[in-house]
Design an enzyme around this catalytic site. Structure first.
Site, short mmCIF file in Angstrom:
data_model
loop_
_atom_site.label_atom_id
_atom_site.label_comp_id
_atom_site.label_asym_id
_atom_site.label_seq_id
_atom_site.Cartn_x
_atom_site.Cartn_y
_atom_site.Cartn_z
CE1 TYR A 1 12.29 84.52 44.30
CE2 TYR A 1 12.90 86.27 42.79
CZ TYR A 1 12.49 84.98 43.01
OH TYR A 1 12.27 84.14 41.94
CE LYS B 1 15.88 96.15 30.43
NZ LYS B 1 16.29 95.79 29.05
CG ASP C 1 17.68 93.25 27.30
OD1 ASP C 1 18.24 93.74 28.28
OD2 ASP C 1 17.38 93.92 26.31
CG ASP D 1 14.10 82.75 39.68
OD1 ASP D 1 14.49 81.59 39.45
OD2 ASP D 1 13.01 83.01 40.20
#
Length: 421
Positions: free
Chosen positions: A149, A219, A285, A309
């Site tokens: 972002y 991640k 995930d 998000d």
């Protein structure tokens, strides 16, 4: 007496009649702003009588600002938020073909609102796609200024993109770009300072509210030097700055390696009995799956911008949708905070009375809690619970509920006010 909110020594000083700048917003912003303010004003009066009230001060942004000033985000608006510290906004349309990538992102970055706080809870009676939505009670701390972002991108075919690509290949020896001639590029900055201040805020929030855990979502198994570093910096900070108040999964693993599983589990259970915050990490995930299957295992979530998000919207869907999900953008150091409806502008239903004002009402309650006016938020939470339980709702929820009564935007606000006890 009307006064400005101030901050002194890290503590907010809120007068009895604070001035609160607000942005009406685009699309349905006009439909939901006044009804939301009406609910808040009624609840403040119920809680405090005539001793406290909010002085609402409109400032401009979005389409309304463009029409009146020729600028999507006038400098006067930024200055008003700086002057009064706390404000609230309706949804803003992202300009198409203009220099500002996003008005929301521009506000966050200009005021350095590094925390995007999204609490997620279920209201009895609200339809949910999961079996036990009452088990969902999470508080998302999403880093608000870094990650992708930051907007550092290079479009395929442009001169700067070629320079960047050649630098990667020729100077840094990067050999893993599959199709270098046709690739666009994006840079993902994750700093130690940015990570620490976000995770510090999440940990302090959990400690102050006596919440059971903080989950660092990342991640890092793939992006080892950005998201992996975020995780490691988080554990370091927790163990160094919150020693005695937290117990980390990294400490658990160390005890397990040194003394065995039994001793590690004993230490973990002891920490829980002592009321320590358990700090753990989950790969993104896996977290998205766990949040559906075992939502009760997670309380405060600390994560980066893009992950946040995705996570925010999934969790919102689990308790009835983004239309009833509040949000805040906060800098806990300088006190700046802008609370906001988390949904879009929905221009297709603007002016029809179909919009649900709940997201903006709930965001205003977050604002009042930030100001220390908790008595008001308790009244409105209870009133909204009663309203949803009676199945008296706006069109978005009416379509999902059997035996419901359809209310317009303003009628729903009046119903909430009627249920304030």
């Amino acid at each position: 007496m009307t006064e400005k909110i101030k901050i002194n020594g890290g503590q907010l000083r809120v007068p009895n009649e604070p001035i609160i700048p607000f942005i009406e917003g685009d699309g349905i912003g006009k439909d939901i702003t006044k009804p939301s303010q009406k609910v808040i004003d009624a609840a403040i009066k119920k809680a405090y009588g005539e001793t406290k009230k909010i002085i609402w001060k409109e400032v401009l942004a979005g389409e309304k600002a463009l029409k009146l000033t020729g600028n999507y985000l006038p400098e006067e608006t930024i200055e008003a938020f700086k002057e009064h510290l706390i404000g609230i906004k309706g949804p803003l349309q992202t300009p198409v073909g203009e220099g500002i990538r996003s008005l929301n992102v521009a506000l966050r970055q200009t005021l350095d609102l590094f925390v995007c706080l999204r609490p997620v809870r279920w209201f009895k009676g609200v339809p949910s796609p999961i079996r036990y939505p009452s088990l969902v009670d999470m508080h998302i701390f999403r880093e608000n200024t870094e990650d992708i972002y930051a907007g550092i991108e290079f479009m395929a075919g442009e001169e700067n993109t070629k320079k960047f690509r050649d630098f990667l290949i020729n100077e840094l020896g990067v050999s893993k770009i599959r199709f270098p001639e046709s690739s666009s590029f994006g840079i993902k900055p994750i700093s130690k300072e940015g990570s620490e201040r976000l995770i510090r805020a999440a940990l302090q929030y959990a400690v102050n509210r006596e919440l059971p855990s903080v989950t660092i979502v990342h991640k890092g198994n793939i992006m080892k030097f950005t998201e992996g570093a975020f995780k490691n910096w988080g554990y370091d900070l927790a163990e160094n700055e919150f020693a005695g108040k937290v117990f980390t999964w990294r400490q658990f693993e160390k005890i397990k390696a040194d003394s065995g599983l039994m001793d590690a589990e004993k230490a973990l259970n002891g920490a829980k009995k002592e009321g320590k915050v358990i700090v753990k990490d989950v790969i993104t995930d896996a977290f998205l799956q766990e949040s559906l299957l075992r939502p009760f295992e997670h309380s405060v979530i600390a994560t980066m911008n893009l992950n946040g998000d995705y996570i925010s919207d999934q969790l919102a869907a689990m308790v009835g949708g983004i239309g009833i999900s509040p949000g805040a953008n906060i800098n806990y150091k300088n006190g700046y905070a802008i609370f906001e409806a988390t949904h879009g502008t929905a221009p297709g239903i603007a002016g029809t009375g179909k919009a649900n004002p709940s997201s903006l009402i709930l965001s205003a309650l977050m604002m009042l809690e930030y100001m220390g006016w908790d008595e008001v938020s308790e009244l409105v939470y209870d009133a909204m619970e009663h309203t949803f339980a009676k199945r008296r709702v706006t069109s978005d929820l009416y379509a999902l509920m059997d035996g419901a009564t359809l209310l317009s935007t303003s009628e729903f606000a009046d119903e909430v006010i009627k249920n304030i006890h």
